[in-house]
Design a protein around this motif. Structure first.
Motif, PDB file in Angstrom:
ATOM      1  N   SER A  22       0.825  -1.212   0.000  1.00  0.00           N
ATOM      2  CA  SER A  22       0.000   0.000   0.000  1.00  0.00           C
ATOM      3  C   SER A  22       0.856   1.258   0.000  1.00  0.00           C
ATOM      4  O   SER A  22       0.454   2.290   0.514  1.00  0.00           O
ATOM      5  N   ASN A  23       2.025   1.186  -0.614  1.00  0.00           N
ATOM      6  CA  ASN A  23       2.896   2.334  -0.771  1.00  0.00           C
ATOM      7  C   ASN A  23       2.161   3.428  -1.551  1.00  0.00           C
ATOM      8  O   ASN A  23       1.413   3.121  -2.474  1.00  0.00           O
ATOM      9  N   LYS A  24       2.373   4.705  -1.194  1.00  0.00           N
ATOM     10  CA  LYS A  24       1.638   5.787  -1.859  1.00  0.00           C
ATOM     11  C   LYS A  24       1.969   5.905  -3.346  1.00  0.00           C
ATOM     12  O   LYS A  24       1.196   6.471  -4.108  1.00  0.00           O
ATOM     13  N   ASN A  25       3.114   5.385  -3.773  1.00  0.00           N
ATOM     14  CA  ASN A  25       3.501   5.447  -5.185  1.00  0.00           C
ATOM     15  C   ASN A  25       2.979   4.278  -6.010  1.00  0.00           C
ATOM     16  O   ASN A  25       2.962   4.343  -7.231  1.00  0.00           O
ATOM     17  N   ARG A  26       2.571   3.186  -5.320  1.00  0.00           N
ATOM     18  CA  ARG A  26       2.026   2.025  -6.007  1.00  0.00           C
ATOM     19  C   ARG A  26       1.308   1.146  -4.990  1.00  0.00           C
ATOM     20  O   ARG A  26       1.761   1.023  -3.859  1.00  0.00           O
ATOM     21  N   THR A  27       0.193   0.594  -5.419  1.00  0.00           N
ATOM     22  CA  THR A  27      -0.501  -0.363  -4.556  1.00  0.00           C
ATOM     23  C   THR A  27      -0.677  -1.666  -5.327  1.00  0.00           C
ATOM     24  O   THR A  27      -0.823  -1.665  -6.551  1.00  0.00           O
ATOM     25  N   VAL A  28      -0.635  -2.766  -4.594  1.00  0.00           N
ATOM     26  CA  VAL A  28      -0.924  -4.078  -5.156  1.00  0.00           C
ATOM     27  C   VAL A  28      -2.083  -4.633  -4.339  1.00  0.00           C
ATOM     28  O   VAL A  28      -1.938  -4.902  -3.147  1.00  0.00           O
ATOM     29  N   ARG A  29      -3.233  -4.734  -4.991  1.00  0.00           N
ATOM     30  CA  ARG A  29      -4.465  -5.116  -4.305  1.00  0.00           C
ATOM     31  C   ARG A  29      -4.900  -6.514  -4.727  1.00  0.00           C
ATOM     32  O   ARG A  29      -4.803  -6.889  -5.887  1.00  0.00           O
ATOM     33  N   ILE A  39      -2.755  -3.664  -9.800  1.00  0.00           N
ATOM     34  CA  ILE A  39      -1.648  -2.767  -9.474  1.00  0.00           C
ATOM     35  C   ILE A  39      -2.057  -1.364  -9.909  1.00  0.00           C
ATOM     36  O   ILE A  39      -2.501  -1.171 -11.050  1.00  0.00           O
ATOM     37  N   LYS A  40      -1.939  -0.417  -8.989  1.00  0.00           N
ATOM     38  CA  LYS A  40      -2.258   0.981  -9.295  1.00  0.00           C
ATOM     39  C   LYS A  40      -1.046   1.837  -9.003  1.00  0.00           C
ATOM     40  O   LYS A  40      -0.355   1.635  -8.013  1.00  0.00           O
ATOM     41  N   GLY A  41      -0.818   2.817  -9.866  1.00  0.00           N
ATOM     42  CA  GLY A  41       0.278   3.756  -9.682  1.00  0.00           C
ATOM     43  C   GLY A  41      -0.147   4.949  -8.862  1.00  0.00           C
ATOM     44  O   GLY A  41      -1.281   5.042  -8.390  1.00  0.00           O
ATOM     45  N   LYS A  42       0.758   5.892  -8.719  1.00  0.00           N
ATOM     46  CA  LYS A  42       0.498   7.122  -7.978  1.00  0.00           C
ATOM     47  C   LYS A  42      -0.470   7.994  -8.777  1.00  0.00           C
ATOM     48  O   LYS A  42      -0.376   8.087  -9.993  1.00  0.00           O
ATOM     49  N   SER A  43      -1.391   8.643  -8.075  1.00  0.00           N
ATOM     50  CA  SER A  43      -2.348   9.538  -8.722  1.00  0.00           C
ATOM     51  C   SER A  43      -1.666  10.800  -9.219  1.00  0.00           C
ATOM     52  O   SER A  43      -0.643  11.224  -8.675  1.00  0.00           O
ATOM     53  N   LEU A  56      -6.458  11.424  -0.012  1.00  0.00           N
ATOM     54  CA  LEU A  56      -5.882  10.109   0.276  1.00  0.00           C
ATOM     55  C   LEU A  56      -6.581   9.371   1.414  1.00  0.00           C
ATOM     56  O   LEU A  56      -6.601   8.148   1.457  1.00  0.00           O
ATOM     57  N   LYS A  57      -7.181  10.126   2.338  1.00  0.00           N
ATOM     58  CA  LYS A  57      -7.875   9.532   3.485  1.00  0.00           C
ATOM     59  C   LYS A  57      -8.976   8.560   3.043  1.00  0.00           C
ATOM     60  O   LYS A  57      -9.256   7.589   3.731  1.00  0.00           O
ATOM     61  N   SER A  69      -6.762   1.847   0.175  1.00  0.00           N
ATOM     62  CA  SER A  69      -5.472   1.479   0.773  1.00  0.00           C
ATOM     63  C   SER A  69      -5.236   2.237   2.076  1.00  0.00           C
ATOM     64  O   SER A  69      -4.591   1.726   2.988  1.00  0.00           O
ATOM     65  N   SER A  70      -5.788   3.448   2.187  1.00  0.00           N
ATOM     66  CA  SER A  70      -5.651   4.228   3.426  1.00  0.00           C
ATOM     67  C   SER A  70      -6.579   3.719   4.524  1.00  0.00           C
ATOM     68  O   SER A  70      -6.168   3.605   5.680  1.00  0.00           O
ATOM     69  N   ILE A  71      -7.835   3.405   4.156  1.00  0.00           N
ATOM     70  CA  ILE A  71      -8.766   2.947   5.200  1.00  0.00           C
ATOM     71  C   ILE A  71      -8.447   1.528   5.659  1.00  0.00           C
ATOM     72  O   ILE A  71      -8.937   1.098   6.695  1.00  0.00           O
ATOM     73  N   SER A  72      -7.598   0.827   4.893  1.00  0.00           N
ATOM     74  CA  SER A  72      -7.149  -0.473   5.392  1.00  0.00           C
ATOM     75  C   SER A  72      -6.136  -0.280   6.525  1.00  0.00           C
ATOM     76  O   SER A  72      -6.031  -1.110   7.412  1.00  0.00           O
ATOM     77  N   LYS A  73      -5.407   0.845   6.511  1.00  0.00           N
ATOM     78  CA  LYS A  73      -4.426   1.143   7.563  1.00  0.00           C
ATOM     79  C   LYS A  73      -5.044   1.920   8.726  1.00  0.00           C
ATOM     80  O   LYS A  73      -4.720   1.688   9.888  1.00  0.00           O
ATOM     81  N   LEU A  74      -5.896   2.889   8.378  1.00  0.00           N
ATOM     82  CA  LEU A  74      -6.562   3.705   9.394  1.00  0.00           C
ATOM     83  C   LEU A  74      -8.065   3.644   9.138  1.00  0.00           C
ATOM     84  O   LEU A  74      -8.630   4.452   8.414  1.00  0.00           O
ATOM     85  N   PRO A  75      -8.731   2.632   9.703  1.00  0.00           N
ATOM     86  CA  PRO A  75     -10.156   2.437   9.463  1.00  0.00           C
ATOM     87  C   PRO A  75     -11.009   3.622   9.932  1.00  0.00           C
ATOM     88  O   PRO A  75     -10.638   4.360  10.844  1.00  0.00           O
TER      89      PRO A  75
END
Length: 156
Positions: A33-40, A52-56, A141-142, A146-152
């Motif tokens: 869940s890196n901000k530059n790329r996510t692998v879901r 796989i998603k890149g940075k917005s 980003l909130k 990927s963010s709500i998985s870390k901070l629900p």
């Protein structure tokens, strides 16, 4: 290369449910869940996906996206390797004008959060806004999964 263009909104009432033409149960987690790329990893009903998603871009509307279907069994196994927390949600699909909104109603630690997304062909594409849409949160980003998985949502 596939560029995803989408806008994201909060939802102010439950009217989308009666307008929905399809409903899916989704479980997803993040291997990265890196901000530059996510692998879901996602299981949607009986189908698995790895995405796989890149940075917005600067305003949060566009980013690279690559997705491949995998078996639900493979996806379930990969979910066991994911970072905490696994997200569970119900997705409602609603046709509005020429577009389809995806409204995600989150469960578990994200219960109470409801977010609508619309995919567009261009960043400045005009679309009809239903009465149940509220504040736009595109690029915030909130509200990224990927963010709500870390901070629900329960901890906001």
């Amino acid at each position: 290369m596939n560029i995803e263009i989408e806008r994201k909104f909060l939802v102010k009432n439950l009217n989308y449910k009666s307008e929905s033409f399809e409903k899916k149960c989704i479980k997803q987690g993040y291997l990265n869940s890196n901000k530059n790329r996510t692998v879901r990893i996602r299981v949607s009903d009986d189908t698995g996906f790895i995405t796989i998603k890149g940075k917005s871009n600067k305003n949060g509307t566009s980013r690279f996206e690559w997705e491949k279907e995998i078996s639900a069994t493979e996806a379930e196994e990969l979910l066991l390797l994911c970072e905490p927390t696994i997200i569970e949600k119900t997705r409602y699909l609603i046709k509005v004008g020429y577009h389809t909104f995806e409204v995600d109603e989150f469960a578990g630690d994200n219960s109470g959060l409801v977010v609508a997304e619309i995919e567009l062909n261009t960043e400045d594409e005009v679309f009809e806004k239903p009465d149940w849409l509220s504040k736009e949160v595109t690029g915030d980003l909130k509200y990224y999964n990927s963010s709500i998985s870390k901070l629900p949502f329960i901890n906001w």
